[in-house]
Design a protein around this motif. Structure first.
Motif, short mmCIF file in Angstrom:
data_model
loop_
_atom_site.label_atom_id
_atom_site.label_comp_id
_atom_site.label_asym_id
_atom_site.label_seq_id
_atom_site.Cartn_x
_atom_site.Cartn_y
_atom_site.Cartn_z
N GLY A 226 0.92 -1.20 0.10
CA GLY A 226 0.10 0.12 -0.21
C GLY A 226 0.77 1.24 -0.15
O GLY A 226 0.53 2.25 -0.82
N PHE A 227 2.08 1.19 0.73
CA PHE A 227 2.89 2.45 0.82
C PHE A 227 3.31 2.72 -0.75
O PHE A 227 3.38 3.71 -0.91
N ASN A 228 3.85 1.79 -1.28
CA ASN A 228 4.16 2.15 -2.58
C ASN A 228 3.36 2.24 -3.77
O ASN A 228 3.28 3.03 -4.47
N ALA A 229 2.54 1.10 -3.95
CA ALA A 229 1.64 1.03 -5.07
C ALA A 229 0.56 1.84 -4.69
O ALA A 229 0.28 2.49 -5.63
N GLY A 230 0.16 2.23 -3.59
CA GLY A 230 -0.76 3.13 -3.28
C GLY A 230 -0.23 4.83 -3.61
O GLY A 230 -0.99 5.63 -3.59
N SER A 231 0.96 5.03 -3.55
CA SER A 231 1.42 6.41 -3.64
C SER A 231 1.26 6.83 -5.22
O SER A 231 1.48 8.02 -5.65
N GLU A 232 0.74 5.81 -6.22
CA GLU A 232 0.45 6.44 -7.26
C GLU A 232 -1.07 6.94 -7.39
O GLU A 232 -1.33 7.67 -8.52
N ALA A 233 -1.86 6.68 -6.39
CA ALA A 233 -3.26 7.32 -6.18
C ALA A 233 -3.93 6.88 -7.46
O ALA A 233 -4.94 7.50 -7.59
N ALA A 234 -3.75 5.80 -7.98
CA ALA A 234 -4.92 5.46 -9.12
C ALA A 234 -4.25 3.86 -9.21
O ALA A 234 -3.28 3.18 -9.01
N VAL A 235 -5.26 3.26 -10.03
CA VAL A 235 -5.29 1.88 -10.40
C VAL A 235 -4.94 1.91 -11.81
O VAL A 235 -5.79 2.03 -12.72
N ASP A 236 -3.57 1.76 -12.04
CA ASP A 236 -3.06 1.71 -13.21
C ASP A 236 -1.72 1.03 -13.41
O ASP A 236 -1.25 0.33 -12.43
N GLY A 237 -0.82 1.11 -14.65
CA GLY A 237 0.32 0.32 -14.88
C GLY A 237 1.22 0.70 -13.93
O GLY A 237 2.24 -0.13 -13.40
N VAL A 238 1.71 2.03 -13.62
CA VAL A 238 2.52 2.42 -12.76
C VAL A 238 2.45 1.77 -11.35
O VAL A 238 3.19 1.44 -10.69
N ALA A 239 1.08 1.85 -10.75
CA ALA A 239 0.94 1.03 -9.42
C ALA A 239 1.15 -0.56 -9.53
O ALA A 239 1.68 -0.97 -8.58
N ALA A 240 0.96 -0.99 -10.61
CA ALA A 240 1.55 -2.49 -10.87
C ALA A 240 2.94 -2.67 -10.57
O ALA A 240 3.24 -3.43 -10.28
N VAL A 241 3.48 -1.79 -11.56
CA VAL A 241 5.06 -1.81 -11.42
C VAL A 241 5.55 -1.86 -10.20
O VAL A 241 6.37 -2.50 -9.81
N ALA A 242 5.08 -0.54 -9.44
CA ALA A 242 5.45 -0.48 -8.06
C ALA A 242 5.10 -1.60 -7.05
O ALA A 242 6.03 -1.87 -6.24
N TRP A 243 4.07 -2.42 -7.57
CA TRP A 243 3.80 -3.43 -6.58
C TRP A 243 4.73 -4.42 -6.75
O TRP A 243 5.30 -5.25 -5.79
N ILE A 244 5.04 -4.91 -8.06
CA ILE A 244 6.12 -5.94 -8.44
C ILE A 244 7.36 -5.51 -7.88
O ILE A 244 8.11 -6.38 -7.35
N ASN A 245 7.89 -4.25 -8.04
CA ASN A 245 9.12 -4.07 -7.54
C ASN A 245 9.18 -4.07 -6.09
O ASN A 245 10.36 -4.31 -5.52
N THR A 246 8.18 -4.01 -5.46
CA THR A 246 7.96 -4.05 -3.88
C THR A 246 8.23 -5.57 -3.64
O THR A 246 8.51 -5.64 -2.32
N LEU A 247 7.97 -6.37 -4.40
CA LEU A 247 8.21 -7.77 -4.21
C LEU A 247 9.40 -8.09 -4.38
O LEU A 247 10.02 -8.61 -3.65
N ALA A 248 9.87 -7.65 -5.72
CA ALA A 248 11.47 -8.07 -5.98
C ALA A 248 12.42 -7.72 -5.01
O ALA A 248 13.44 -8.24 -4.90
N ALA A 249 12.78 -6.30 -5.06
CA ALA A 249 13.62 -5.74 -4.18
C ALA A 249 14.09 -6.24 -2.80
O ALA A 249 15.03 -6.74 -2.50
N PRO A 250 12.83 -6.31 -1.91
CA PRO A 250 13.30 -6.76 -0.70
C PRO A 250 13.48 -8.25 -0.44
O PRO A 250 14.21 -8.71 0.19
N ALA A 251 12.97 -9.13 -1.64
CA ALA A 251 13.24 -10.59 -1.91
C ALA A 251 14.83 -10.64 -2.13
O ALA A 251 15.38 -11.45 -1.38
N ALA A 252 15.12 -9.85 -2.84
CA ALA A 252 16.66 -9.83 -3.60
C ALA A 252 17.56 -9.28 -2.20
O ALA A 252 18.73 -9.68 -1.83
#
Length: 415
Positions: A226-252
């Motif tokens: 919510g912190f990252n994907a929510g910062s787009e303040a919209a349901v769109d592709g940028v929010a989805a990219v932010a969501w995926i990166n919020t999975l990938a970076a901490p996992a790595a």
């Protein structure tokens, strides 16, 4: 009248923002668990109360004047909003002459979402002074610091129309500067003001409840979507990219941190995994909208490795940052913010061949760091010299929970 497509889309975006705000608010109890497990058993209540105190005080101040200072019309261009323009969020209520309300969905949703950022930023600072701070003094610091530091910095960074950083072209999507560098610098200042814990040295204190810390890290990661994907303040592709990166970076980052532990200490630890996850989340926060998932993974590994090494600097430099707020949030925030200047899609050095973006990112990162450190040190110093910020050494040894709160985290009945 039937709603238009635009109305429905706007309502969906606002709904997502409300959900994201709830996720981010959950992160502050997550901080309480994350920090609470790492302190002494006789300090866990005090540690968790500092987070809940931040929720209470900052929540009230944000509604009264914090939002207005961060998003009101500028009284100082580029730097500060009018603290009275949205006082009590009244303009969003749509109060009619008869006293009824017609609330502004989008405005209130955004105000609520941004409130949770202010709350968690203050809560993060508390880890630097674990085991030795007075609760009343902490609340005084929190109220003053959030007013003179966080609210103005939020205007600089999050006010996209008026803040100097976004107008200048700085990319800080979800708060690498305003939240993490801000909190980390303040934590360092307070650690210096309060001084070292009794018997401070490497290895003297082990986490008293590892599962509690892992629970906190889990809640943080969950809320961070919510912190990252929510910062787009919209349901769109940028929010989805932010969501995926919020999975990938901490996992790595978990992998990077554990590799350092294995090579340095011979054993990977669960506390290391939790710390690595938070480090990756910190680093990706400013960059989650502008990196490909591949570069997000690289960022995560780098942040995990560098921050795992950075947390030991406190023993070499002689400052007692109890729970590594500096090593994780300040260093991780700097890494993520500067990384954009090199690897940010379409703006970084690799794509443009120019250092311009890196310079902008560095100016924002170090500007916030210096501003926060100086004012936090001044506020903390004044509190220490007047009402006293640190508890007595004998009270620290006896246990801050019973001395300050009259409670125990694990009260066992005796026969």
């Amino acid at each position: 009248m039937d709603p238009t497509i635009e109305d429905v889309a706007g309502n969906v975006d606002s709904l997502w923002l409300l959900v994201a705000a709830a996720l981010v608010l959950l992160m502050t109890p997550g901080v309480a668990f994350f920090y609470g497990g790492m302190v002494k058993a006789k300090s866990v209540v005090s540690m968790m109360m500092m987070s809940f105190g931040a929720m209470a005080l900052v929540g009230v101040l944000w509604v009264l004047y914090g939002y207005s200072m961060a998003f009101g019309d500028p009284v100082i261009p580029g730097l500060l909003g009018d603290p009275f323009q949205y006082f009590g969020l009244t303009p969003f209520l749509g109060i009619t002459d008869g006293g009824a309300m017609d609330p502004d969905l989008g405005g209130l949703a955004f105000a609520g979402f941004q409130a949770t950022f202010a709350i968690i930023t203050v809560a993060l600072i508390s880890g630097a002074i674990a085991d030795r701070a007075k609760f009343g003094a902490w609340l005084v610091f929190a109220g003053v610091w959030v007013t003179v530091v966080y609210f103005p910095v939020a205007f600089w960074v999050f006010n996209l129309a008026e803040g100097w950083a976004p107008v200048w072209g700085v990319n800080d999507f979800a708060g690498g500067t305003a939240v993490h560098i801000n909190a980390g610098a303040a934590g360092l200042a307070l650690a210096l003001v309060l001084g070292k814990r009794v018997g401070f040295q490497k290895g003297i204190q082990k986490p008293h409840n590892v599962p509690l810390t892992l629970l906190g890290a889990s809640l943080l990661w969950f809320g961070w979507f919510g912190f990252n994907a929510g910062s787009e303040a919209a349901v769109d592709g940028v929010a989805a990219v932010a969501w995926i990166n919020t999975l990938a970076a901490p996992a790595a980052a978990i992998l990077g941190w554990l590799i350092v532990e294995k090579l340095r200490d011979g054993k990977p630890t669960s506390i290391g995994a939790a710390s690595g996850a938070v480090t990756g989340l910190v680093a990706i926060t400013p960059a989650c909208n502008i990196l490909t998932p591949g570069w997000a993974i690289v960022l995560g590994v780098l942040a995990g490795v560098i921050c795992a090494l950075a947390v030991d600097l406190k023993f070499k430099l002689g400052f007692d940052d109890s729970l590594d707020v500096v090593g994780i949030h300040l260093v991780g925030g700097l890494i993520g913010t500067l990384y954009i200047g090199i690897f940010g899609a379409g703006i970084g050095l690799l794509d443009t061949g120019s250092f311009e973006q890196l310079g902008k990112q560095a100016a924002a990162a170090f500007g916030v760091m210096i501003y926060s450190f100086v004012l936090a040190w001044v506020i903390g110093f004044i509190i220490q010299k007047t009402m006293g910020f640190r508890i007595k050494n004998e009270d620290e040894v006896a246990g801050v929970d019973t001395v300050v709160h009259g409670e125990e985290g694990y009260a066992l009945e005796t026969v």
